[in-house]
Write an enzyme that holds these catalytic residues in place. Structure first.
Site, PDB file in Angstrom:
ATOM      1  N   SER A 120       9.554   0.659  -0.090  1.00 37.80           N
ATOM      2  CA  SER A 120      11.004   0.678   0.002  1.00 37.80           C
ATOM      3  C   SER A 120      11.451   0.264   1.392  1.00 37.80           C
ATOM      4  CB  SER A 120      11.503   2.098  -0.305  1.00 37.80           C
ATOM      5  OG  SER A 120      12.885   2.222  -0.055  1.00 37.80           O
ATOM      6  N   SER A 121      12.432  -0.634   1.473  1.00 38.47           N
ATOM      7  CA  SER A 121      12.997  -1.110   2.746  1.00 38.47           C
ATOM      8  C   SER A 121      11.891  -1.664   3.646  1.00 38.47           C
ATOM      9  CB  SER A 121      13.785   0.016   3.417  1.00 38.47           C
ATOM     10  OG  SER A 121      14.556  -0.508   4.476  1.00 38.47           O
ATOM     11  N   SER A 122      11.561  -0.992   4.739  1.00 38.78           N
ATOM     12  CA  SER A 122      10.475  -1.485   5.594  1.00 38.78           C
ATOM     13  C   SER A 122       9.183  -1.612   4.796  1.00 38.78           C
ATOM     14  CB  SER A 122      10.266  -0.538   6.775  1.00 38.78           C
ATOM     15  OG  SER A 122       9.171  -0.945   7.554  1.00 38.78           O
TER      16      SER A 122
END
Length: 623
Positions: free
Chosen positions: A150-152
């Site tokens: 998720s995200s990074s």
């Protein structure tokens, strides 16, 4: 007021990066999350947690699940559904914890040059060590390794599949960015990032080239990609979903127009990009109205289904047992094993072989092979090994143990016998800058591992220095100087480091160089001259004699030929040998001039005609 808004936006971004997923509650599982403190090379200084479900096949799949900035492995374990899905479908989950910082803490490094280069270090190498650990310790299936985050962590998912396509089979990226989107650490924070600033726009070809350049020359299968993004995401703009689609469809050689679209759940718009065989290689989800808060409930299952891990394993029949392995080329630190093949009996196909050392209650796995041979390395010297092999099918079923083979590694430095000297060294195909060498192979009691090619300048003297190495009995040396002499020798080396005597010496001289092409165009100039000694008499007397013609000149300014002949008949001068000179002309074809009386044959032999040969040289530079 504008400055205050910027500060608040930055604070909100930090908070959002720290809370990348919706906390869905702790999964109700029997197994527990375990931290591994020593898992191998760790240049990223990462922490590793692993979840191994109690119920799993003998060779389970591996899923690497990565958190967002400010998060942790245990936090993503608690805040996502991958552990509960692992209990249901029997795969192992690795939860890495990043410690890098680029404007935010605990982010996965997708910005540094080291991370973008295979084997360059940083977080990607640490993650590979975690995967190797699970394969060794829990018999994880190297042919079924997946990444998600998720995200990074979503950014790192796309990053790992680009740099290590030979390791991963598929990935699911939530709120990620295309590979090589960040120019460096200073480009990472959202407030100043060109990548996530909302204006990033490259062509599909440019994005695809970035992936291909991460592993130049790679021609194997590419891992499939699943992409998720909320349409209201402002921290990592929704527009980057389109850039990721362009990157991965280009990598697969697909059109950016989906082959199918549907809505599997309310507000989930799915686009699929399939190849001509119908296999979906890229899948993209646009989540209407969602911000920077994915995955939401139920999304992890769609990712695991995309990986192919939700398919029930109907094949429960193991392969047949492999034949007894045979050991060869045993050294102080390595050994080669071969065995006869197993056959698949359940329909899922033979996937490979696991090799184990028999040593007690728990037999460690020494390696895996897709063929019926393996070279084990990193063995201990002067140590006895009892090794057996098990076959593995596509469903993860393992065959029975083969019979064991026993061998003892050599003592360190125990082999002191060098190989025989290479023979028959010859050179061929010598050019201005290179030459090709061949020789007859050396022999050795433990096996020749390679050859060192030595070179010295000149036909004599000079020092032989290593010009290269070869694993075969040939070598091509390049980068030589044109028109230069060199001498070569070859020597062999074995696994213990023993070096043979040198071979015979062969001498070569590279072809002469040139700076261009040269051509000569000859022309003949015909003149009126005296036959004998023109160099001594011609220029001295010609002008005076012409003055005596009393104005009887040729229209071109010279004396008329008839008058000149007449003048020479009355004004002959002796040459240096006391002979009378006779006038002569080399007439041109078609000349209207009168033919002159030639000198006698004896005089022709004694006196050369005065003919000037002019060469016009043309030099052109080489390309």
């Amino acid at each position: 007021m504008r400055r205050l808004t910027t500060v608040l936006a930055g604070a909100c971004a930090t908070a959002l990066f720290a809370v990348m997923t919706v906390v869905l509650g702790s999964p109700a599982v029997a197994a527990t999350l375990v931290e591994v403190t020593s898992f191998g090379s760790n240049p990223g200084n990462m922490r590793m947690h692993v979840y191994v479900p109690d119920s799993r096949p003998a060779s389970p799949a591996i899923v690497v699940a990565m958190h967002g900035c400010g998060g942790s492995g245990p936090g993503f374990y608690q805040g996502s559904e991958f552990a509960s899905l692992a209990d249901r479908y029997g795969f192992v989950v690795i939860y890495p914890t990043a410690t890098q910082s680029a404007g935010f803490g605990n982010c996965f490094d997708t910005w540094s040059d080291a991370a973008k280069r295979r084997g360059g270090g940083s977080d990607p190498v640490s993650i590979l060590s975690m995967i190797d650990y699970v394969e060794r310790t829990h018999q994880g299936d190297p042919n079924r390794v997946y990444a998600t985050g998720s995200s990074s962590g979503g950014m790192m998912t796309q990053h790992m599949l680009a740099v290590y396509p030979d390791v991963f089979k598929a990935g699911a990226s939530f709120m990620g960015v295309p590979f090589n989107c960040f120019a460096g650490a200073s480009d990472y924070p959202p407030g100043s990032s060109r990548c996530t600033g909302g204006s990033m726009d490259r062509t599909p070809q440019q994005w695809g080239d970035a992936v291909r350049q991460a592993y130049p020359g790679y021609t194997g299968p590419r891992p499939r990609m699943q992409l998720w993004h909320g349409t209201s995401d402002t921290l990592v703009p929704y527009s980057l979903l389109r850039e990721s689609i362009e990157q991965w469809t280009n990598v697969f050689g697909l059109s950016q127009t989906p082959t199918s679209t549907d809505t599997p759940q309310a507000n989930w718009n799915r686009s699929r990009y399939a190849d001509p065989s119908g296999t979906v290689q890229v899948e993209a989800y646009s989540i209407q109205g969602a911000g920077h808060a994915l995955p939401q409930s139920g999304m992890a299952r769609y990712a695991v289904e995309f990986f192919g891990l939700t398919t029930s394993q109907t094949d429960t029949t193991p392969p047949t047992t492999p034949g007894t392995p045979v050991a060869s080329n045993v050294t102080a630190s390595s050994a080669t094993l071969t065995w006869t093949a197993s056959t698949d009996q359940g329909g899922s196909g033979l996937a490979g072989y696991n090799v184990y050392r028999e040593q007690g209650a728990t037999d460690p796995q020494l390696g895996q092979s897709a063929t019926t041979s393996i070279t084990l390395t990193g063995l201990s010297a002067s140590t006895q090994y009892q090794v057996y092999v098990r076959a593995r099918d596509g469903a993860g079923n393992l065959s029975g143990n083969s019979a064991t083979v026993t061998f003892t590694t050599a003592a360190t430095g125990g082999d002191t016998t060098p190989p025989t000297a290479p023979a028959g060294l010859t050179a061929s195909g010598t050019t201005t800058t290179g030459t090709s060498l061949t020789w007859t192979a050396s022999t050795d009691d433990t096996g020749v591992t390679g050859y060192e090619i030595l070179r010295a300048p000149g036909a004599s003297g000079g020092t032989f220095a290593q010009a290269g190495t070869s694993a075969t009995t040939s070598f091509t040396d390049t980068g030589l100087t044109a028109g230069t002499t060199y001498r070569y020798q070859v020597r062999a080396r074995d696994a213990a480091g023993n070096v043979s005597p040198v071979s015979n010496t062969v001498q070569i001289t590279t072809q002469g160089g040139t700076t261009g092409a040269c051509s000569a165009t000859p022309t003949v100039q015909s003149q009126w001259e005296r036959v004998c000694d023109p160099a001594a008499d011609h220029h001295q007397h010609q002008h005076l004699d012409d003055q005596r013609l009393d104005g009887h000149l040729h229209p071109a300014g010279r004396a008329h030929p008839d008058r000149l002949v007449e003048r020479h008949r009355h004004h002959q001068r002796p040459d240096r040998h006391g002979q009378k000179c006779q006038p002569q002309r080399h007439a041109r074809a078609g000349s209207r001039h009168h033919q002159l009386r030639l000198p006698s044959e004896q005089a022709q032999r004694r006196h050369r005609p005065a003919v000037r040969l002019h060469l016009r040289l043309t030099v052109s530079a080489l390309p």
